[in-house]
Write a protein that holds these residues in place. Sequence first.
Motif, PDB file in Angstrom:
ATOM      1  N   THR A   1      -0.383  -1.041  -4.804  1.00 38.53           N
ATOM      2  CA  THR A   1       0.507  -0.945  -5.965  1.00 38.53           C
ATOM      3  C   THR A   1       0.084  -1.907  -7.076  1.00 38.53           C
ATOM      4  OG1 THR A   1       2.041  -2.579  -5.020  1.00 38.53           O
ATOM      5  CG2 THR A   1       2.450  -0.253  -4.524  1.00 38.53           C
ATOM      6  N   HIS A   2      -0.422  -3.098  -6.705  1.00 33.40           N
ATOM      7  CA  HIS A   2      -0.749  -4.074  -7.753  1.00 33.40           C
ATOM      8  C   HIS A   2      -2.017  -3.692  -8.517  1.00 33.40           C
ATOM      9  CE1 HIS A   2      -2.978  -5.489  -4.197  1.00 33.40           C
ATOM     10  NE2 HIS A   2      -3.878  -5.960  -5.069  1.00 33.40           N
ATOM     11  N   LEU A   3      -2.727  -2.677  -8.031  1.00 30.20           N
ATOM     12  CA  LEU A   3      -3.919  -2.209  -8.741  1.00 30.20           C
ATOM     13  C   LEU A   3      -3.643  -0.987  -9.613  1.00 30.20           C
ATOM     14  CD1 LEU A   3      -6.641  -2.628  -5.961  1.00 30.20           C
ATOM     15  CD2 LEU A   3      -5.980  -4.216  -7.787  1.00 30.20           C
TER      16      LEU A   3
ATOM     17  N   ARG B   1      -5.214   9.547  -6.440  1.00 33.41           N
ATOM     18  CA  ARG B   1      -5.542   8.124  -6.569  1.00 33.41           C
ATOM     19  C   ARG B   1      -6.108   7.828  -7.960  1.00 33.41           C
ATOM     20  NH1 ARG B   1      -8.882   7.924  -2.406  1.00 33.41           N
ATOM     21  NH2 ARG B   1      -7.221   7.458  -0.908  1.00 33.41           N
ATOM     22  N   GLN B   2      -7.046   8.650  -8.416  1.00 34.49           N
ATOM     23  CA  GLN B   2      -7.647   8.418  -9.728  1.00 34.49           C
ATOM     24  C   GLN B   2      -6.636   8.601 -10.844  1.00 34.49           C
ATOM     25  OE1 GLN B   2     -10.411   6.610  -8.903  1.00 34.49           O
ATOM     26  NE2 GLN B   2     -11.109   7.506 -10.843  1.00 34.49           N
ATOM     27  N   GLY B   3      -5.749   9.567 -10.676  1.00 39.98           N
ATOM     28  CA  GLY B   3      -4.720   9.779 -11.693  1.00 39.98           C
ATOM     29  C   GLY B   3      -3.806   8.581 -11.844  1.00 39.98           C
ATOM     30  N   LEU B   4      -3.365   8.010 -10.724  1.00 36.94           N
ATOM     31  CA  LEU B   4      -2.472   6.854 -10.775  1.00 36.94           C
ATOM     32  C   LEU B   4      -3.209   5.604 -11.268  1.00 36.94           C
ATOM     33  CD1 LEU B   4      -0.413   7.350  -7.489  1.00 36.94           C
ATOM     34  CD2 LEU B   4       0.256   7.902  -9.835  1.00 36.94           C
ATOM     35  N   ARG B   5      -4.488   5.483 -10.926  1.00 35.52           N
ATOM     36  CA  ARG B   5      -5.247   4.304 -11.362  1.00 35.52           C
ATOM     37  C   ARG B   5      -5.529   4.324 -12.859  1.00 35.52           C
ATOM     38  NH1 ARG B   5      -9.744   4.094  -6.494  1.00 35.52           N
ATOM     39  NH2 ARG B   5      -8.488   2.914  -4.968  1.00 35.52           N
ATOM     40  N   THR B   6      -5.553   5.517 -13.456  1.00 36.92           N
ATOM     41  CA  THR B   6      -5.868   5.606 -14.890  1.00 36.92           C
ATOM     42  C   THR B   6      -4.635   5.828 -15.746  1.00 36.92           C
ATOM     43  OG1 THR B   6      -6.332   7.979 -14.605  1.00 36.92           O
ATOM     44  CG2 THR B   6      -8.211   6.456 -14.492  1.00 36.92           C
ATOM     45  N   PHE B   7      -3.463   5.922 -15.125  1.00 41.37           N
ATOM     46  CA  PHE B   7      -2.231   6.092 -15.903  1.00 41.37           C
ATOM     47  C   PHE B   7      -1.681   4.724 -16.277  1.00 41.37           C
ATOM     48  CE2 PHE B   7       2.322   6.444 -16.510  1.00 41.37           C
ATOM     49  CZ  PHE B   7       2.423   7.553 -17.335  1.00 41.37           C
ATOM     50  N   THR B   8      -1.471   4.518 -17.552  1.00 34.50           N
ATOM     51  CA  THR B   8      -0.928   3.251 -18.029  1.00 34.50           C
ATOM     52  C   THR B   8       0.388   3.501 -18.756  1.00 34.50           C
ATOM     53  OG1 THR B   8      -1.960   3.323 -20.221  1.00 34.50           O
ATOM     54  CG2 THR B   8      -3.299   2.467 -18.404  1.00 34.50           C
TER      55      THR B   8
ATOM     56  N   VAL C   1       6.624   1.807  -9.310  1.00 31.89           N
ATOM     57  CA  VAL C   1       6.043   2.068  -7.990  1.00 31.89           C
ATOM     58  C   VAL C   1       6.716   3.311  -7.398  1.00 31.89           C
ATOM     59  CG1 VAL C   1       5.779   1.226  -5.630  1.00 31.89           C
ATOM     60  CG2 VAL C   1       5.422  -0.332  -7.563  1.00 31.89           C
ATOM     61  N   ALA C   2       8.047   3.362  -7.506  1.00 28.90           N
ATOM     62  CA  ALA C   2       8.784   4.529  -6.993  1.00 28.90           C
ATOM     63  C   ALA C   2       8.391   5.792  -7.762  1.00 28.90           C
ATOM     64  CB  ALA C   2      10.288   4.283  -7.093  1.00 28.90           C
ATOM     65  N   ASN C   3       8.239   5.673  -9.087  1.00 32.77           N
ATOM     66  CA  ASN C   3       7.826   6.825  -9.889  1.00 32.77           C
ATOM     67  C   ASN C   3       6.439   7.313  -9.472  1.00 32.77           C
ATOM     68  OD1 ASN C   3      10.206   6.673 -11.350  1.00 32.77           O
ATOM     69  ND2 ASN C   3       9.314   5.446 -12.991  1.00 32.77           N
ATOM     70  N   ALA C   4       5.538   6.367  -9.213  1.00 34.74           N
ATOM     71  CA  ALA C   4       4.183   6.728  -8.787  1.00 34.74           C
ATOM     72  C   ALA C   4       4.214   7.423  -7.428  1.00 34.74           C
ATOM     73  CB  ALA C   4       3.291   5.482  -8.727  1.00 34.74           C
TER      74      ALA C   4
ATOM     75  N   MET D   1       0.834  -1.189   0.000  1.00 34.04           N
ATOM     76  CA  MET D   1       0.000   0.000   0.000  1.00 34.04           C
ATOM     77  C   MET D   1       0.881   1.255   0.000  1.00 34.04           C
ATOM     78  SD  MET D   1      -2.965   1.550   0.169  1.00 34.04           S
ATOM     79  CE  MET D   1      -4.164   0.301   0.677  1.00 34.04           C
ATOM     80  N   ILE D   2       0.610   2.159  -0.948  1.00 38.80           N
ATOM     81  CA  ILE D   2       1.268   3.465  -0.941  1.00 38.80           C
ATOM     82  C   ILE D   2       0.546   4.349   0.072  1.00 38.80           C
ATOM     83  CG2 ILE D   2       1.820   5.524  -2.295  1.00 38.80           C
ATOM     84  CD1 ILE D   2       1.914   3.775  -4.782  1.00 38.80           C
ATOM     85  N   VAL D   3       1.317   4.932   0.980  1.00 41.56           N
ATOM     86  CA  VAL D   3       0.754   5.729   2.058  1.00 41.56           C
ATOM     87  C   VAL D   3       1.393   7.121   2.033  1.00 41.56           C
ATOM     88  CG1 VAL D   3       0.478   5.949   4.566  1.00 41.56           C
ATOM     89  CG2 VAL D   3       0.346   3.690   3.479  1.00 41.56           C
ATOM     90  N   ILE D   4       0.551   8.131   2.103  1.00 36.51           N
ATOM     91  CA  ILE D   4       1.034   9.518   2.236  1.00 36.51           C
ATOM     92  C   ILE D   4       0.984   9.889   3.712  1.00 36.51           C
ATOM     93  CG2 ILE D   4       0.562  11.941   1.699  1.00 36.51           C
ATOM     94  CD1 ILE D   4      -0.478  11.119  -0.975  1.00 36.51           C
ATOM     95  N   ARG D   5       2.103  10.370   4.209  1.00 35.18           N
ATOM     96  CA  ARG D   5       2.169  10.771   5.616  1.00 35.18           C
ATOM     97  C   ARG D   5       2.396  12.274   5.706  1.00 35.18           C
ATOM     98  NH1 ARG D   5       6.242   6.933   8.759  1.00 35.18           N
ATOM     99  NH2 ARG D   5       5.435   8.240  10.461  1.00 35.18           N
ATOM    100  N   HIS D   6       1.661  12.909   6.600  1.00 36.46           N
ATOM    101  CA  HIS D   6       1.811  14.347   6.837  1.00 36.46           C
ATOM    102  C   HIS D   6       1.724  14.557   8.337  1.00 36.46           C
ATOM    103  CE1 HIS D   6       0.437  18.745   5.903  1.00 36.46           C
ATOM    104  NE2 HIS D   6       1.604  18.677   6.501  1.00 36.46           N
ATOM    105  N   GLY D   7       2.873  14.830   8.926  1.00 33.78           N
ATOM    106  CA  GLY D   7       2.912  14.912  10.382  1.00 33.78           C
ATOM    107  C   GLY D   7       2.577  13.548  10.976  1.00 33.78           C
ATOM    108  N   ARG D   8       1.643  13.503  11.902  1.00 32.27           N
ATOM    109  CA  ARG D   8       1.268  12.236  12.531  1.00 32.27           C
ATOM    110  C   ARG D   8       0.138  11.530  11.798  1.00 32.27           C
ATOM    111  NH1 ARG D   8       3.802  11.688  17.304  1.00 32.27           N
ATOM    112  NH2 ARG D   8       4.730  13.552  18.248  1.00 32.27           N
TER     113      ARG D   8
END
Length: 945
Positions: free
Chosen positions: A696-698, A732-739, A711-714, A681-688
């Motif tokens: 990633t597999h989706l 999320r939608q941008g990464l899911r629709t980028f091929t 994955v690193a590029n995403a 799972m890609i997780v964005i962290r901001h502070g706590r």
Amino acid sequence: MDLPTPTGPAAPDLRILESRVYRGGNIWSYDPSIHLVVDLGILEEYPTSALPGFTERLVELLPGLENHTCSTGVKGGFISRMQQGTWLGHVAEHVALQLQQEAGHDQRRGKTRMVKGRPGVYNIIYAYTNEEVGLAAGRLAVALVNDLVQAQEDFDFAEELERFLTRAERTAFGPSTGAILEEAVSRDIPFIRLNSGSLVQLGQGVHQQRIRATMTSKTGALAVDIASDKDMTTKLLASAGLPVPKQETVRSAEGAVAAARRIGFPVVLKPLDGNHGRGVCLNLMDDEAVREAFVIAEDQSRRGYVIVESFVTGRDYRCLIVGGKMQAIAERVPAHVVGDGTHTVRELVDLTNADPRRGVGHEKVLTKIKVDAAAEELVREQGFTLDDVPPVETMVKLALTGNMSTGGISIDRTFDAHPDNIEIAEEAARLIGLDVAGIDFIAPDIASPVREAGGAICEVNAAPGFRMHTHPTVGEPQYIAKPVVDLLFPPGAPSRVPIVAVTGTNGKTTTSRMIAHIMKGLGRQVGMTSTDGIVIDERLVVKSDASGPRSARMVLQNPRVDFAVMEVARGGILREGLGYDRNDVAVVTNVAPDHLGMRGIDTLEQLADVKAVVVEAVPRDGFAVLNADDPLVRRMRRRCSGSVVWFSLAEPGSKVRDLIDDHCRRGGRAVVLDRTDRGDMIVIRHGRRSMQLAWTHLLPATFGGTALFNVANAMAAAGAAFASGAGLHEIRQGLRTFTTSYYLSPGRMNQVNVHNVDVIVDYCHNAPGMRVLGEFLERYASMKSGQSDLGKISRIGMVATAGDRREADMIELGAVAAEHFDVVVVREDERLRGRERGFTADLVAQGVRSRMGEPGVRCRQVEIVLDETDAVRHVMARANPGDIVVLTVDQHAAVMSELEAMTKQAQPGSHTKDSVGDPDMDPEAMMEQAKEAGDSAARDLEPSS
């Protein structure tokens, strides 16, 4: 200092080997700079202390050098350095800076450094205002140093300096443009000079406005046309009840005489569509004077029409109206001299023209007085000749009009005007429709209402000059550039578009496209530069390697763009620096060995310094998205003025993740990968806070999570988009629709099925890229073997690299490829880049053979097929259903055409000269089709015989 022992006499050996112009931040400076590579020759053995009299003669020619502090930080520091002994490359740097100061360009920053491993060769870097003047200053500085070492017969410094200053004056912005730009810069509004004149773009992209002198983007063409027609202007003003002189328009001398009689003498003749007071003849008292004046006025009229109007006596005033409001008023006094009882009129003119504020045309705040036949006649009418000595305090006029362009002077009267006169001037500007207008009054006194005291509006001017207001000869200057900039950029209005700069050895193009795709989903009009070309709102407008600063400026000049994504390559930074002053977000994907040994970059650390330029261009409120897994990229955090957003594939508990955890505890941001039983799972962290983004597999670009580099590029793209204000859903939608299809990511992991052979087409060309591609291949093959019943899957790779890489890098590429492919076919690019045919392929194959037979190395066979198309055919002939073929390509379109021929099915991006290609992808094919269609239409219109 210890003096070196000379091996020969001092000679004028200093010469420029190479010159570059950095138009933005660069590896040497944050600011635009000139870079000269110079060779001292024998002068490397002669510091200034070993050249008797050198310092004294140089200071005598350029006294301003005494103000240079150099490294001491105090005035006179540079002179002290020369007396102690410094090398002549350092001297040339300071002379180039001082020469620019002589031209009015206040530049003070520079540095000189020896080129490593090349004794006597130095890098000289110094700031500039105008690149043409900056380069000329460098050339003159070198010539002067050589002349001081040994006098040159064909070199006269006084003449060369005069020529240099004349060039600087010719290329400089005029006072009006300069005042507007100074105000714009003070508000952090960027500008781009669009031509060698005064056409300038203020702002970027969709926020841009343009000016040409004092004409702006908001100046209406119809209003300018009306103002240029003095007859139409007078009629419109009269129709509104504004005070104007009586006038008629004529086309012949006799018509002018008849009109003058009807109006009543004295009269004024002027061209219908003239400007700057050219062709204006005043106070004409009889028929003969009118006939003579008609010839002068007609000569300055573009359409041959001349206006005859009543002569209104009084003082000449210019009211400047900006945005419908009066901003400044100047009284214009015609060109004149005042007698001193000693000098003749001619000598007085020469003394007046010696004023350093006077120049030719509009280059300075005052214009030199021109003595022509009309001026001589006017002097005679006042009872003098040019060789007479006028009495003390006697004014002798040399022009009748008060235009600054004819040598007049100005007196500020801004706070003396009567409110009624101000209202009349503002009404006149509104009536004509000009946003910036110069209203010319003739009146006894601007402090008295013209409707009562007499007077009239004699002219309305579009694009009025500012210098009579910004640099009055008498009185306080008026800061009139402020309302003009307010008109174009009201307080609070944006002038910049967000810029995301992406750099790195591998992955920068894919990351750039991912960011652009995400922002497009937010409704932004994205302008993008990349190695594929310039893309505006997902339309390829220029097809070329467009990852340099010129392409960046093209994007920022496009009026549709409201968000810019710039792929920034090493070569562009080294050649010209960045194409802009700063980027809001910088992304660095990685730093790996590639292009080493080129342009003085020999080590990874030096390459990291080049990539770090985009990080240094981040402002305090900006972000740098950095790969925490790369030690060289991690170090760049120290160069960032803004905030850092880390991204990392590292496991929890590792040193890198501990670094990120500490960063987030202090309120920082990061994008990390959390591995679970159900996937990564890609997780964005901001502070706590931790915000789950996507599995990633989706994500289509990751090939089921097996392509970790994507994955690193995403993750890098997600970090950049988050820093740019995009929401989680949009990212999320941008990464899911980028091929990785050709249409979204041409030449990057494009997958094609050819008779059940899995073909992957990619631009991979270096060992680090091959290493991550190989790791993907291992995971992908493992995943595929678990899904297939075809038995053993073979892996066949077609590999190559560019001929300008180091030989060690070529060998390493082959060695890495051997680890991951059962069969390696080595080809060569069409462009050999200075190598013999077959040389590069032999080295790559040598690297493959060096690893064959080692434990864990898959390769059992290596072949060389130099031609790219032949190599594709050879590889595909060896492949069986179920195999994986990786084609690292150079001519992507030709390779896709070859695969198309094999599958008998159209492939995206395919093009050859002999077949119909993919529509809308090839500009050349589109041009040919358009030409054929046009020729066909023309033939259809031809009459039949």
